[in-house]
Design a protein around this motif. Structure first.
Motif, mmCIF file in Angstrom:
data_model
loop_
_atom_site.group_PDB
_atom_site.id
_atom_site.type_symbol
_atom_site.label_atom_id
_atom_site.label_comp_id
_atom_site.label_asym_id
_atom_site.label_seq_id
_atom_site.Cartn_x
_atom_site.Cartn_y
_atom_site.Cartn_z
ATOM 1 N N LEU A 1 -15.150 -1.216 -3.007
ATOM 2 C CA LEU A 1 -14.471 -0.983 -1.729
ATOM 3 C C LEU A 1 -15.491 -0.709 -0.622
ATOM 4 O O LEU A 1 -15.393 -1.272 0.474
ATOM 5 C CB LEU A 1 -13.504 0.190 -1.853
ATOM 6 N N ARG A 2 -16.469 0.123 -0.908
ATOM 7 C CA ARG A 2 -17.463 0.455 0.119
ATOM 8 C C ARG A 2 -18.249 -0.774 0.553
ATOM 9 O O ARG A 2 -18.507 -0.973 1.742
ATOM 10 C CB ARG A 2 -18.407 1.545 -0.399
ATOM 11 N N GLU A 3 -18.630 -1.616 -0.394
ATOM 12 C CA GLU A 3 -19.396 -2.816 -0.045
ATOM 13 C C GLU A 3 -18.550 -3.799 0.751
ATOM 14 O O GLU A 3 -19.036 -4.440 1.696
ATOM 15 C CB GLU A 3 -19.939 -3.481 -1.312
ATOM 16 N N ALA A 4 -17.284 -3.942 0.388
ATOM 17 C CA ALA A 4 -16.400 -4.844 1.128
ATOM 18 C C ALA A 4 -16.194 -4.334 2.554
ATOM 19 O O ALA A 4 -16.188 -5.122 3.512
ATOM 20 C CB ALA A 4 -15.061 -4.982 0.403
ATOM 21 N N VAL A 5 -16.041 -3.023 2.719
ATOM 22 C CA VAL A 5 -15.892 -2.443 4.059
ATOM 23 C C VAL A 5 -17.162 -2.663 4.870
ATOM 24 O O VAL A 5 -17.107 -3.017 6.061
ATOM 25 C CB VAL A 5 -15.550 -0.943 3.959
ATOM 26 N N ASN A 6 -18.316 -2.452 4.247
ATOM 27 C CA ASN A 6 -19.587 -2.681 4.953
ATOM 28 C C ASN A 6 -19.698 -4.120 5.432
ATOM 29 O O ASN A 6 -20.169 -4.385 6.548
ATOM 30 C CB ASN A 6 -20.768 -2.351 4.037
ATOM 31 N N ARG A 7 -19.278 -5.074 4.609
ATOM 32 C CA ARG A 7 -19.333 -6.477 4.996
ATOM 33 C C ARG A 7 -18.365 -6.745 6.160
ATOM 34 O O ARG A 7 -18.728 -7.421 7.140
ATOM 35 C CB ARG A 7 -18.980 -7.365 3.801
ATOM 36 N N ALA B 1 -10.908 -9.393 3.129
ATOM 37 C CA ALA B 1 -9.874 -8.491 3.643
ATOM 38 C C ALA B 1 -8.838 -8.188 2.561
ATOM 39 O O ALA B 1 -8.425 -7.030 2.375
ATOM 40 C CB ALA B 1 -9.203 -9.106 4.871
ATOM 41 N N HIS B 2 -8.413 -9.215 1.835
ATOM 42 C CA HIS B 2 -7.439 -9.003 0.762
ATOM 43 C C HIS B 2 -8.058 -8.187 -0.375
ATOM 44 O O HIS B 2 -7.357 -7.398 -1.030
ATOM 45 C CB HIS B 2 -6.913 -10.339 0.247
ATOM 46 N N LEU B 3 -9.355 -8.354 -0.608
ATOM 47 C CA LEU B 3 -10.033 -7.546 -1.622
ATOM 48 C C LEU B 3 -9.972 -6.066 -1.247
ATOM 49 O O LEU B 3 -9.734 -5.203 -2.110
ATOM 50 C CB LEU B 3 -11.490 -7.998 -1.761
ATOM 51 N N ILE B 4 -10.194 -5.761 0.018
ATOM 52 C CA ILE B 4 -10.105 -4.368 0.475
ATOM 53 C C ILE B 4 -8.713 -3.814 0.191
ATOM 54 O O ILE B 4 -8.555 -2.711 -0.349
ATOM 55 C CB ILE B 4 -10.441 -4.275 1.977
ATOM 56 N N GLU C 1 -8.116 -3.176 -3.503
ATOM 57 C CA GLU C 1 -8.782 -1.964 -3.978
ATOM 58 C C GLU C 1 -7.992 -0.723 -3.574
ATOM 59 O O GLU C 1 -7.831 0.208 -4.373
ATOM 60 C CB GLU C 1 -10.208 -1.885 -3.426
ATOM 61 N N VAL C 2 -7.526 -0.687 -2.334
ATOM 62 C CA VAL C 2 -6.745 0.471 -1.884
ATOM 63 C C VAL C 2 -5.478 0.614 -2.726
ATOM 64 O O VAL C 2 -5.091 1.720 -3.126
ATOM 65 C CB VAL C 2 -6.384 0.344 -0.395
ATOM 66 N N ALA C 3 -4.827 -0.519 -3.035
ATOM 67 C CA ALA C 3 -3.594 -0.478 -3.827
ATOM 68 C C ALA C 3 -3.864 -0.084 -5.273
ATOM 69 O O ALA C 3 -3.035 0.586 -5.907
ATOM 70 C CB ALA C 3 -2.902 -1.841 -3.774
ATOM 71 N N ALA C 4 -5.033 -0.470 -5.797
ATOM 72 C CA ALA C 4 -5.323 -0.250 -7.219
ATOM 73 C C ALA C 4 -5.889 1.135 -7.502
ATOM 74 O O ALA C 4 -5.674 1.690 -8.591
ATOM 75 C CB ALA C 4 -6.302 -1.312 -7.723
ATOM 76 N N LEU D 1 0.832 -1.197 0.000
ATOM 77 C CA LEU D 1 0.000 0.000 0.000
ATOM 78 C C LEU D 1 0.869 1.249 0.000
ATOM 79 O O LEU D 1 2.066 1.183 0.290
ATOM 80 C CB LEU D 1 -0.929 -0.024 1.220
ATOM 81 N N PRO D 2 0.309 2.413 -0.344
ATOM 82 C CA PRO D 2 1.126 3.627 -0.440
ATOM 83 C C PRO D 2 1.912 3.914 0.838
ATOM 84 O O PRO D 2 1.412 3.733 1.950
ATOM 85 C CB PRO D 2 0.086 4.722 -0.711
ATOM 86 N N GLY D 3 3.142 4.374 0.662
ATOM 87 C CA GLY D 3 3.995 4.671 1.802
ATOM 88 C C GLY D 3 3.806 6.064 2.356
ATOM 89 O O GLY D 3 4.388 6.401 3.385
#
Length: 259
Positions: free
Chosen positions: A111-117, A134-137, A140-143, A98-100
């Motif tokens: 991302l929003r749906e994965a966070v809600n879950r 968790a890895h999907l979240i 998404e953040v990395a992409a 993830l970004p440094g």
């Protein structure tokens, strides 16, 4: 000062679940003094305008976006009015890709749906299905590309007071001269320092913070006329013209154009 969304010992631990998700609904403004923790944090809102300080970055962020804060990065925040938000705390090993540096991203629907879950999970180790989410979240953040979307806050305490006051009441139409008198400095100094510290003139900065709030309200399906009045415009036509100059489309078509 607001308390942490998760127990301090969990925020400070690099062990445990890959992600810990917490949500908050606050009827009043939320303030969190500068602090740091071992876990990285993705901070977003469902409703509310946020002022976020992270390292040397100072932003005003709408609910359509989120802020990524790497592990051990000093940060603080303040919401303006009622706040509904969420945070994803990522273990230090999970932050490797993830970004440094702190950055702002537009939150995707996925991302929003994965966070809600993930927010519905109880405590304890993640099962295989939860690990995949968790890895999907994290994927998404990395992409999602970092965006220069947040609005820089000035560093000068007098200018910072003006910026915070404007964020609290976006319908406040006091002139630059009136704000300068309120803050105890000359109009020329206010105009010059605002450009030096934010890259925007005072009028540009005020217009941009109104645009950020407008995007949040449009995402919540608030009528355009109501938005115009909340942002201090005398009539809806003036607001629509300003919005079209900034984004190339009318408010009613913005989310169609970007979807």
């Amino acid at each position: 000062m607001a308390i942490s969304l998760i127990p301090v010992e969990k925020a400070q631990s690099s062990t445990g679940p890959l992600v810990i998700v917490s949500v908050l609904n606050s009827p009043i403004e939320r303030t969190r003094a500068p602090h740091r923790h071992a876990r990285g944090q993705l901070l977003g809102a469902r409703r509310g305008l946020l002022t976020v300080e992270a390292a040397d970055h100072h932003w005003v962020v709408p609910a359509t976006h989120a802020v990524w804060i790497p592990p051990d990065c000093v940060h603080g925040l303040r919401s303006h009015g009622p706040f509904q938000g969420w945070s994803v705390y990522v273990s230090a090993p999970g932050c490797a890709e993830l970004p440094g540096q702190p950055c702002i991203i537009a939150t995707s629907g996925l991302l929003r749906e994965a966070v809600n879950r993930a927010a519905t999970w109880g405590e304890g180790p993640l099962d295989q299905r939860q690990e995949r989410i968790a890895h999907l979240i994290l994927d998404e953040v990395a992409a999602l590309p970092a965006e220069p979307f947040g609005l820089p806050l000035p560093l000068d305490p007098r200018l910072r007071r003006i910026g915070q006051a404007l964020a609290d009441d976006l319908a406040d139409n006091r002139s630059l001269a009136q704000w300068a008198q309120w803050a105890g400095l000359s109009s020329r100094t206010l105009a010059r320092r605002f450009v030096d510290e934010t890259g925007f003139s005072f009028s540009q900065w005020r217009q941009r913070i109104r645009l950020l709030r407008a995007l949040e309200l449009l995402a919540a399906e608030v009528p355009v006329t109501t938005i115009a009045l909340e942002l201090g415009y005398d009539n809806v036509s003036a607001f629509i013209a300003m919005f079209r100059r900034a984004f190339g489309v009318t408010p009613g078509r913005y989310f169609i154009a970007v979807s």
